[in-house]
Write an enzyme that holds these catalytic residues in place. Structure first.
Site, PDB file in Angstrom:
ATOM      1  N   GLY A 170      -9.212   3.385  -8.111  1.00  0.00           N
ATOM      2  CA  GLY A 170      -8.423   4.507  -8.594  1.00  0.00           C
ATOM      3  C   GLY A 170      -8.563   4.697 -10.098  1.00  0.00           C
TER       4      GLY A 170
ATOM      5  CB  SER B 199       2.605   1.963  -9.650  1.00  0.00           C
ATOM      6  OG  SER B 199       2.669   0.563  -9.882  1.00  0.00           O
TER       7      SER B 199
ATOM      8  CG  LEU C  65      -1.890  -1.201   1.271  1.00  0.00           C
ATOM      9  CD1 LEU C  65      -2.792  -1.109   2.509  1.00  0.00           C
ATOM     10  CD2 LEU C  65      -2.741  -1.310   0.004  1.00  0.00           C
ATOM     11  CG  HIS C  66       1.054   3.265  -3.360  1.00  0.00           C
ATOM     12  ND1 HIS C  66      -0.054   3.969  -3.775  1.00  0.00           N
ATOM     13  CD2 HIS C  66       1.200   2.249  -4.246  1.00  0.00           C
ATOM     14  CE1 HIS C  66      -0.528   3.423  -4.877  1.00  0.00           C
ATOM     15  NE2 HIS C  66       0.194   2.362  -5.183  1.00  0.00           N
TER      16      HIS C  66
ATOM     17  CD  GLN D 151      -5.439  -8.707 -10.526  1.00  0.00           C
ATOM     18  OE1 GLN D 151      -6.453  -8.886  -9.858  1.00  0.00           O
ATOM     19  NE2 GLN D 151      -4.901  -7.509 -10.656  1.00  0.00           N
TER      20      GLN D 151
ATOM     21  CG  HIS E  35      -3.122   1.231  -2.326  1.00  0.00           C
ATOM     22  ND1 HIS E  35      -1.766   1.042  -2.456  1.00  0.00           N
ATOM     23  CD2 HIS E  35      -3.701   0.471  -3.284  1.00  0.00           C
ATOM     24  CE1 HIS E  35      -1.538   0.187  -3.438  1.00  0.00           C
ATOM     25  NE2 HIS E  35      -2.685  -0.172  -3.960  1.00  0.00           N
TER      26      HIS E  35
HETATM   27  P1  AMP Z   1      -3.668  -2.367  -6.695  1.00  0.00           P
HETATM   28  O1  AMP Z   1      -3.273  -2.685  -5.295  1.00  0.00           O
HETATM   29  O2  AMP Z   1      -2.546  -1.917  -7.559  1.00  0.00           O
HETATM   30  O3  AMP Z   1      -4.538  -3.446  -7.325  1.00  0.00           O
HETATM   31  O4  AMP Z   1      -4.613  -1.095  -6.592  1.00  0.00           O
HETATM   32  C1  AMP Z   1      -5.728  -1.086  -5.739  1.00  0.00           C
HETATM   33  C2  AMP Z   1      -6.540   0.143  -6.036  1.00  0.00           C
HETATM   34  O5  AMP Z   1      -5.751   1.307  -5.777  1.00  0.00           O
HETATM   35  C3  AMP Z   1      -7.004   0.217  -7.496  1.00  0.00           C
HETATM   36  O6  AMP Z   1      -8.334   0.680  -7.531  1.00  0.00           O
HETATM   37  C4  AMP Z   1      -6.045   1.205  -8.080  1.00  0.00           C
HETATM   38  O7  AMP Z   1      -6.581   1.902  -9.190  1.00  0.00           O
HETATM   39  C5  AMP Z   1      -5.812   2.141  -6.906  1.00  0.00           C
HETATM   40  N1  AMP Z   1      -4.568   2.869  -7.112  1.00  0.00           N
HETATM   41  C6  AMP Z   1      -3.343   2.356  -7.394  1.00  0.00           C
HETATM   42  N2  AMP Z   1      -2.446   3.342  -7.579  1.00  0.00           N
HETATM   43  C7  AMP Z   1      -3.108   4.511  -7.430  1.00  0.00           C
HETATM   44  C8  AMP Z   1      -2.739   5.894  -7.521  1.00  0.00           C
HETATM   45  N3  AMP Z   1      -1.500   6.270  -7.818  1.00  0.00           N
HETATM   46  N4  AMP Z   1      -3.697   6.826  -7.312  1.00  0.00           N
HETATM   47  C9  AMP Z   1      -4.974   6.441  -7.021  1.00  0.00           C
HETATM   48  N5  AMP Z   1      -5.388   5.169  -6.924  1.00  0.00           N
HETATM   49  C10 AMP Z   1      -4.470   4.216  -7.122  1.00  0.00           C
END
Ligand code: AMP
Length: 280
Positions: free
Chosen positions: A147, A185, A33-34, A61, A37
């Site tokens: 996101g 990311s 998480l960043h 996926q 998230h």
């Molecule tokens: P992930 O853990 O990469 O599957 O992302 C989980 C959720 O966080 C998804 O809905 C992503 O679109 C969102 N997300 C990832 N990176 C960002 C970002 N830089 N800004 C906003 N939402 C994000």
């Protein structure tokens, strides 16, 4: 904050809250998480009485040659961040909980799933749609937060929720970026210092297209050509796609109008990154 591992426990938690006429917000993630998230969790906490964050690196996926095994896993730090951002529950199921032995049911959003990331990552959106359907069915949340960073995913999930008549409202939150423009990311940790610098070509390309469109250039061919030029200025960057599409259908457009999505994906060394903007 509670950590739950089973669908039954998540659903029980959610039902107890909704029985009291309070609302549940769900934030699905793959962990690592960043601040991106965190922004989803903050939006959920503002709009919902109770927030559940899911942390599940979804095997279906990832393609066979992709980074499932080495995807960053930082569970303890993730839980601290989730708690700080107001989550009441972290749902972190083992793979067998989401895919019981013999699981044979998948969700395929036809057409959309083969566009953009779906074109270069066959099966990716089938895996995403399937796991998010399972999470939405499990959580019975009022709202789920995603996101704009993953704009094609948003299009696939919006269509899925509409087609399956799922009762959860999808909320889309803006892209969170580093100060220099790079979209946050979980995969940015793969970048070397030099690749990190070259990766800025993606956000530069997005900004350039936005600026040209704002200045009146609306021809998709010219806008995408300018984006490709920007991306080509960095030797480690290899374009996967750079397209102007209608967000709802992911179909290419010839003329960008308000609401048209410009989306880009590129390899920076061995790391595939994405970025986008919605045209004004
Ligand atoms: P992930 O853990 O990469 O599957 O992302 C989980 C959720 O966080 C998804 O809905 C992503 O679109 C969102 N997300 C990832 N990176 C960002 C970002 N830089 N800004 C906003 N939402 C994000």
């Amino acid at each position: 904050m509670e950590i739950v591992r089973t669908v039954e426990a998540l659903r029980g938690w959610s039902r107890a809250i909704r029985m009291q006429d309070e609302t549940v917000g769900l934030v699905p993630t793959m962990g690592a998480l960043h601040a991106g998230h965190a922004s989803l969790m903050r939006a959920a906490a503002e709009q919902c009485g109770h927030v559940a964050v899911t942390i599940f690196v979804n095997p279906t996926q990832f393609g066979p040659q992709e980074d499932f095994d080495r995807y960053p896993r930082t569970f303890e730090a993730d839980c601290m961040l989730a708690e700080r951002e107001g989550a009441r529950v972290v749902f972190a199921p083992p793979v067998e909980e989401m895919y019981p032995a013999g699981a044979a049911t998948f969700v395929d959003v036809e057409g959309l799933s083969g566009r953009l990331d779906g074109a270069s990552r066959p099966g990716h959106f089938r895996g995403v749609a399937t796991v998010v359907a399972k999470l939405l069915i499990a959580a019975e949340a009022d709202r789920a937060y995603f996101g704009q960073k993953d704009a094609a995913q948003v299009a696939v999930l919006r269509r899925m929720v509409r087609d399956l008549r799922i009762g959860t409202e999808l909320v889309v939150c803006p892209i969170v970026r580093e100060a220099d423009g790079l979209a946050l990311s979980s995969r940015n940790v793969y970048l070397s210092t030099d690749e990190r610098r070259q990766a800025l070509a993606l956000s530069r390309a997005v900004k350039r297209v936005e600026a040209m469109a704002a200045g009146g250039e609306r021809r998709a061919a010219l806008l995408t050509e300018a984006a490709r030029q920007t991306l080509a200025s960095e030797p480690a960057v290899r374009v996967d796609y750079a397209e102007l599409v209608e967000w709802a259908t992911l179909e290419p457009v010839e003329i960008a109008t308000a609401g048209t999505l410009f989306a880009v994906a590129a390899w920076v060394g061995a790391t595939r990154l994405i970025d986008n903007a919605v045209m004004g």
